[in-house]
Design an enzyme around this catalytic site. Structure first.
Site, PDB file in Angstrom:
ATOM      1  N   GLU A   1       0.869  -1.193   0.006  1.00  0.00           N
ATOM      2  CA  GLU A   1       0.023   0.091   0.154  1.00  0.00           C
ATOM      3  C   GLU A   1       0.881   1.112   0.039  1.00  0.00           C
ATOM      4  OE1 GLU A   1      -3.598   1.772   2.630  1.00  0.00           O
ATOM      5  OE2 GLU A   1      -2.263   0.646   3.658  1.00  0.00           O
TER       6      GLU A   1
ATOM      7  N   LYS B   1      -9.926   1.065  -2.417  1.00  0.00           N
ATOM      8  CA  LYS B   1      -9.952   0.696  -1.093  1.00  0.00           C
ATOM      9  C   LYS B   1     -11.302   1.082  -0.684  1.00  0.00           C
ATOM     10  CE  LYS B   1      -7.677   1.278   3.483  1.00  0.00           C
ATOM     11  NZ  LYS B   1      -6.697   1.923   4.119  1.00  0.00           N
TER      12      LYS B   1
ATOM     13  N   CYS C   1      -5.347  -3.195   2.928  1.00  0.00           N
ATOM     14  CA  CYS C   1      -5.038  -2.833   4.247  1.00  0.00           C
ATOM     15  C   CYS C   1      -6.213  -2.819   5.296  1.00  0.00           C
ATOM     16  CB  CYS C   1      -4.468  -1.266   4.358  1.00  0.00           C
ATOM     17  SG  CYS C   1      -3.522  -0.854   6.072  1.00  0.00           S
TER      18      CYS C   1
END
Length: 296
Positions: free
Chosen positions: A44, A116, A157
Protein backbone atom coordinates in the site's frame (compact mmCIF):
# COMPACT_ATOMS: atom_id res chain seq x y z
CA UNK A 1 -4.56 -22.86 -15.15
CA UNK A 2 -0.90 -22.58 -14.14
CA UNK A 3 -0.03 -24.90 -11.23
CA UNK A 4 2.35 -22.52 -9.45
CA UNK A 5 2.43 -18.77 -8.94
CA UNK A 6 5.98 -17.54 -8.33
CA UNK A 7 5.50 -14.24 -6.54
CA UNK A 8 8.10 -11.70 -5.48
CA UNK A 9 6.85 -9.70 -2.48
CA UNK A 10 8.35 -6.30 -1.65
CA UNK A 11 8.63 -4.40 1.64
CA UNK A 12 9.44 -0.70 1.27
CA UNK A 13 9.80 2.54 3.21
CA UNK A 14 8.01 4.64 0.64
CA UNK A 15 8.81 8.31 0.13
CA UNK A 16 6.70 11.46 -0.20
CA UNK A 17 7.71 11.92 -3.84
CA UNK A 18 6.80 9.81 -6.84
CA UNK A 19 10.33 9.87 -8.25
CA UNK A 20 11.96 8.02 -5.35
CA UNK A 21 9.20 5.44 -5.28
CA UNK A 22 9.40 4.87 -9.04
CA UNK A 23 13.11 4.11 -8.66
CA UNK A 24 12.31 1.57 -5.94
CA UNK A 25 9.63 -0.02 -8.12
CA UNK A 26 12.06 -0.39 -11.01
CA UNK A 27 14.69 -1.98 -8.75
CA UNK A 28 12.09 -4.38 -7.33
CA UNK A 29 10.94 -5.37 -10.81
CA UNK A 30 14.55 -6.05 -11.86
CA UNK A 31 15.09 -8.24 -8.78
CA UNK A 32 11.84 -10.12 -9.42
CA UNK A 33 12.71 -10.80 -13.05
CA UNK A 34 16.22 -11.99 -12.16
CA UNK A 35 14.70 -14.28 -9.52
CA UNK A 36 12.36 -15.86 -12.06
CA UNK A 37 9.19 -14.43 -10.56
CA UNK A 38 5.91 -14.40 -12.45
CA UNK A 39 4.35 -11.64 -10.34
CA UNK A 40 5.61 -8.66 -8.36
CA UNK A 41 3.56 -7.63 -5.29
CA UNK A 42 4.06 -4.10 -3.91
CA UNK A 43 2.74 -2.53 -0.65
CA UNK A 44 0.00 0.00 0.00
CA UNK A 45 1.16 3.59 -0.73
CA UNK A 46 4.09 2.27 -2.77
CA UNK A 47 3.44 5.06 -5.26
CA UNK A 48 3.27 7.91 -2.75
CA UNK A 49 3.11 8.25 1.03
CA UNK A 50 2.53 11.86 1.95
CA UNK A 51 0.33 13.11 4.78
CA UNK A 52 1.23 16.76 4.12
CA UNK A 53 -1.96 17.94 2.45
CA UNK A 54 -0.46 20.76 0.39
CA UNK A 55 2.57 18.75 -0.71
CA UNK A 56 0.38 15.77 -1.63
CA UNK A 57 -2.14 17.92 -3.50
CA UNK A 58 0.62 19.19 -5.78
CA UNK A 59 1.55 15.63 -6.77
CA UNK A 60 -1.58 13.48 -6.82
CA UNK A 61 -3.16 13.14 -10.24
CA UNK A 62 -5.40 10.82 -12.27
CA UNK A 63 -4.58 7.19 -13.06
CA UNK A 64 -3.60 7.93 -16.64
CA UNK A 65 -1.17 10.67 -15.50
CA UNK A 66 0.25 8.95 -12.41
CA UNK A 67 4.01 8.33 -12.84
CA UNK A 68 4.08 5.32 -10.53
CA UNK A 69 1.30 3.50 -12.40
CA UNK A 70 3.03 4.36 -15.68
CA UNK A 71 6.25 2.83 -14.34
CA UNK A 72 4.38 -0.33 -13.29
CA UNK A 73 3.11 -0.69 -16.85
CA UNK A 74 6.54 -0.05 -18.35
CA UNK A 75 8.31 -2.54 -16.07
CA UNK A 76 5.65 -5.21 -16.58
CA UNK A 77 6.06 -5.01 -20.35
CA UNK A 78 9.85 -4.73 -20.29
CA UNK A 79 10.34 -7.69 -17.95
CA UNK A 80 7.36 -9.90 -18.80
CA UNK A 81 5.97 -9.63 -15.27
CA UNK A 82 2.55 -9.40 -13.74
CA UNK A 83 2.63 -6.46 -11.32
CA UNK A 84 0.25 -5.83 -8.46
CA UNK A 85 0.95 -2.16 -7.77
CA UNK A 86 0.10 -2.26 -4.06
CA UNK A 87 -1.57 1.14 -4.12
CA UNK A 88 -1.11 4.84 -4.74
CA UNK A 89 -3.43 7.82 -4.29
CA UNK A 90 -5.21 9.18 -7.35
CA UNK A 91 -7.80 11.91 -7.76
CA UNK A 92 -11.45 11.08 -7.05
CA UNK A 93 -14.34 12.80 -8.86
CA UNK A 94 -15.63 14.21 -5.54
CA UNK A 95 -12.43 16.17 -4.84
CA UNK A 96 -10.95 13.65 -2.43
CA UNK A 97 -8.53 10.89 -3.38
CA UNK A 98 -8.90 7.16 -4.02
CA UNK A 99 -6.52 4.62 -2.50
CA UNK A 100 -6.07 2.86 -5.83
CA UNK A 101 -4.43 -0.36 -6.96
CA UNK A 102 -3.97 -1.83 -10.42
CA UNK A 103 -3.08 -5.29 -11.68
CA UNK A 104 -0.88 -5.11 -14.79
CA UNK A 105 -0.27 -8.04 -17.14
CA UNK A 106 3.06 -8.83 -18.86
CA UNK A 107 2.10 -6.78 -21.90
CA UNK A 108 1.79 -3.69 -19.72
CA UNK A 109 -2.01 -3.56 -19.85
CA UNK A 110 -4.07 -2.79 -16.76
CA UNK A 111 -6.40 -5.78 -16.39
CA UNK A 112 -8.01 -4.87 -13.05
CA UNK A 113 -8.46 -1.81 -10.85
CA UNK A 114 -9.54 -1.64 -7.20
CA UNK A 115 -10.23 1.26 -4.82
CA UNK A 116 -9.98 0.60 -1.08
CA UNK A 117 -13.50 0.05 0.21
CA UNK A 118 -13.03 0.35 3.97
CA UNK A 119 -11.34 3.55 5.14
CA UNK A 120 -9.16 3.78 8.24
CA UNK A 121 -11.27 5.97 10.54
CA UNK A 122 -10.13 4.88 14.00
CA UNK A 123 -9.50 6.26 17.50
CA UNK A 124 -6.40 4.68 19.03
CA UNK A 125 -5.82 5.50 22.69
CA UNK A 126 -2.99 7.96 23.19
CA UNK A 127 -2.88 8.95 19.50
CA UNK A 128 -4.71 11.53 17.37
CA UNK A 129 -7.82 10.22 15.64
CA UNK A 130 -7.21 8.91 12.13
CA UNK A 131 -9.86 9.97 9.65
CA UNK A 132 -8.91 8.57 6.25
CA UNK A 133 -12.34 9.50 4.91
CA UNK A 134 -11.54 13.22 5.29
CA UNK A 135 -9.05 12.89 2.40
CA UNK A 136 -10.14 9.68 0.66
CA UNK A 137 -13.37 8.50 -0.93
CA UNK A 138 -14.28 4.83 -0.43
CA UNK A 139 -14.35 2.34 -3.24
CA UNK A 140 -17.67 0.72 -4.02
CA UNK A 141 -16.75 -2.52 -5.77
CA UNK A 142 -14.93 -5.72 -4.83
CA UNK A 143 -12.76 -6.78 -7.77
CA UNK A 144 -11.89 -10.37 -8.70
CA UNK A 145 -9.40 -10.68 -11.56
CA UNK A 146 -9.31 -13.81 -13.73
CA UNK A 147 -5.70 -14.70 -14.57
CA UNK A 148 -3.67 -17.73 -15.71
CA UNK A 149 -3.18 -18.45 -11.97
CA UNK A 150 -6.90 -18.46 -11.28
CA UNK A 151 -9.03 -15.69 -9.79
CA UNK A 152 -7.17 -13.11 -7.66
CA UNK A 153 -8.97 -11.04 -5.03
CA UNK A 154 -7.97 -7.43 -4.44
CA UNK A 155 -8.09 -5.65 -1.07
CA UNK A 156 -6.06 -2.95 0.71
CA UNK A 157 -4.97 -2.69 4.37
CA UNK A 158 -8.00 -1.87 6.60
CA UNK A 159 -10.15 -4.12 4.39
CA UNK A 160 -8.39 -6.89 6.31
CA UNK A 161 -10.75 -6.34 9.26
CA UNK A 162 -13.86 -7.18 7.24
CA UNK A 163 -13.90 -10.98 6.85
CA UNK A 164 -17.08 -11.07 4.78
CA UNK A 165 -15.19 -9.39 1.91
CA UNK A 166 -12.59 -12.17 1.88
CA UNK A 167 -15.25 -14.84 2.20
CA UNK A 168 -17.12 -13.40 -0.78
CA UNK A 169 -13.92 -13.56 -2.82
CA UNK A 170 -13.34 -17.19 -1.82
CA UNK A 171 -16.93 -18.14 -2.63
CA UNK A 172 -16.41 -16.59 -6.06
CA UNK A 173 -13.35 -18.81 -6.58
CA UNK A 174 -10.38 -16.66 -5.51
CA UNK A 175 -7.30 -18.68 -4.66
CA UNK A 176 -4.94 -15.77 -3.89
CA UNK A 177 -5.95 -12.66 -1.93
CA UNK A 178 -3.80 -9.52 -1.99
CA UNK A 179 -3.70 -7.29 1.09
CA UNK A 180 -1.04 -4.59 0.53
CA UNK A 181 -0.78 -2.54 3.70
CA UNK A 182 0.82 0.24 5.73
CA UNK A 183 -0.11 -0.79 9.27
CA UNK A 184 0.65 1.42 12.25
CA UNK A 185 3.02 0.01 14.86
CA UNK A 186 0.40 -0.39 17.65
CA UNK A 187 -2.14 -2.14 15.43
CA UNK A 188 0.54 -4.11 13.65
CA UNK A 189 2.00 -5.46 16.87
CA UNK A 190 -1.41 -6.46 18.21
CA UNK A 191 -3.36 -7.58 15.13
CA UNK A 192 -1.39 -7.87 11.87
CA UNK A 193 -0.32 -11.51 11.79
CA UNK A 194 -3.43 -12.90 13.46
CA UNK A 195 -5.72 -11.10 11.02
CA UNK A 196 -3.80 -12.29 7.98
CA UNK A 197 -3.68 -15.88 9.20
CA UNK A 198 -7.37 -15.77 10.05
CA UNK A 199 -8.32 -14.54 6.57
CA UNK A 200 -6.21 -17.33 5.00
CA UNK A 201 -7.66 -20.03 7.26
CA UNK A 202 -11.27 -18.86 6.89
CA UNK A 203 -11.08 -18.84 3.10
CA UNK A 204 -8.54 -21.57 2.36
CA UNK A 205 -6.64 -19.05 0.24
CA UNK A 206 -3.13 -17.70 -0.06
CA UNK A 207 -2.84 -14.20 1.40
CA UNK A 208 -0.04 -12.01 0.03
CA UNK A 209 0.44 -8.95 2.23
CA UNK A 210 3.28 -6.67 1.10
CA UNK A 211 3.74 -3.93 3.69
CA UNK A 212 5.43 -0.64 4.46
CA UNK A 213 8.12 -0.55 7.16
CA UNK A 214 10.01 1.97 9.26
CA UNK A 215 10.33 5.75 9.42
CA UNK A 216 8.94 7.59 6.40
CA UNK A 217 9.82 11.00 4.97
CA UNK A 218 6.35 12.31 5.88
CA UNK A 219 6.86 11.40 9.56
CA UNK A 220 4.87 8.20 9.68
CA UNK A 221 6.17 4.94 11.16
CA UNK A 222 4.90 1.61 9.85
CA UNK A 223 5.01 -1.94 11.20
CA UNK A 224 6.45 -3.94 8.32
CA UNK A 225 6.40 -7.75 8.62
CA UNK A 226 5.23 -8.33 5.06
CA UNK A 227 3.73 -11.83 5.09
CA UNK A 228 2.73 -14.58 2.72
CA UNK A 229 0.32 -16.98 4.40
CA UNK A 230 -0.65 -20.39 3.04
CA UNK A 231 -4.25 -21.66 2.70
CA UNK A 232 -3.61 -23.71 5.86
CA UNK A 233 -2.69 -20.56 7.78
CA UNK A 234 1.07 -21.11 7.88
CA UNK A 235 3.38 -18.10 7.56
CA UNK A 236 5.54 -18.87 4.53
CA UNK A 237 7.49 -15.60 4.56
CA UNK A 238 7.97 -12.70 6.99
CA UNK A 239 10.22 -9.80 5.95
CA UNK A 240 10.56 -8.50 9.50
CA UNK A 241 9.95 -5.10 11.01
CA UNK A 242 13.31 -3.38 10.63
CA UNK A 243 14.10 -2.66 6.98
CA UNK A 244 12.97 -2.88 3.35
CA UNK A 245 13.37 -6.23 1.64
CA UNK A 246 12.11 -8.59 -1.03
CA UNK A 247 11.51 -12.32 -1.23
CA UNK A 248 10.41 -14.63 -4.04
CA UNK A 249 8.37 -17.77 -3.30
CA UNK A 250 6.53 -20.44 -5.24
CA UNK A 251 2.84 -20.77 -4.31
CA UNK A 252 1.57 -24.25 -5.32
CA UNK A 253 -2.01 -23.50 -6.24
CA UNK A 254 -3.28 -27.04 -5.55
CA UNK A 255 -2.85 -26.23 -1.85
CA UNK A 256 -6.01 -24.13 -2.09
CA UNK A 257 -8.18 -27.04 -3.22
CA UNK A 258 -6.54 -29.27 -0.61
CA UNK A 259 -7.27 -26.90 2.29
CA UNK A 260 -10.86 -26.37 1.18
CA UNK A 261 -11.44 -30.10 0.72
CA UNK A 262 -10.15 -30.93 4.20
CA UNK A 263 -12.11 -28.18 5.96
CA UNK A 264 -15.04 -27.30 3.67
CA UNK A 265 -16.36 -24.39 5.74
CA UNK A 266 -17.25 -22.44 2.59
CA UNK A 267 -19.69 -25.23 1.70
CA UNK A 268 -20.82 -25.98 5.25
CA UNK A 269 -22.11 -22.48 6.03
CA UNK A 270 -25.85 -22.31 6.68
CA UNK A 271 -28.41 -19.53 6.69
CA UNK A 272 -29.78 -18.81 10.13
CA UNK A 273 -32.15 -16.55 11.98
CA UNK A 274 -30.94 -14.11 14.62
CA UNK A 275 -32.69 -13.88 17.98
CA UNK A 276 -32.05 -11.29 20.68
CA UNK A 277 -33.38 -12.11 24.13
CA UNK A 278 -34.26 -9.02 26.21
CA UNK A 279 -32.76 -8.85 29.70
CA UNK A 280 -34.96 -10.58 32.28
CA UNK A 281 -37.14 -12.29 29.70
CA UNK A 282 -37.85 -16.00 29.61
CA UNK A 283 -36.12 -17.78 26.79
CA UNK A 284 -38.49 -17.63 23.80
CA UNK A 285 -39.33 -20.61 21.65
CA UNK A 286 -37.84 -21.13 18.24
CA UNK A 287 -41.10 -19.95 16.68
CA UNK A 288 -40.27 -16.43 17.88
CA UNK A 289 -37.06 -16.19 15.86
CA UNK A 290 -36.70 -13.29 13.46
CA UNK A 291 -35.36 -13.26 9.88
CA UNK A 292 -31.60 -13.36 9.33
CA UNK A 293 -29.89 -10.08 10.21
CA UNK A 294 -32.90 -8.60 12.04
CA UNK A 295 -32.83 -7.62 15.71
CA UNK A 296 -35.81 -7.81 18.05
Amino acid sequence: MTDVLRVSMVQTTSHNTHAVNVDELRAAAAFAAEDGATMLAMPEAAGLMDRNKDHARAQITTEDQDPYIAACREEAAARGLWIHSGSCPIKSPDGRYLNHTVLVDPSGEIVARYDKIHLFDVFLEGRPATGESSRYAPGETAVLADTPFGPLGMTICYDLRFPHLYRDYALAGANVLFAPSAFTVPTGRAHWEVLLRARAIETGSYVVAAAQVGNHADGRVTWGHSLIVSPWGEVMADLGGEAPGQITLDLPLNAVESARRQIPNLKNARDYDFLRVPEGANAPTTQQKTPTGAFS
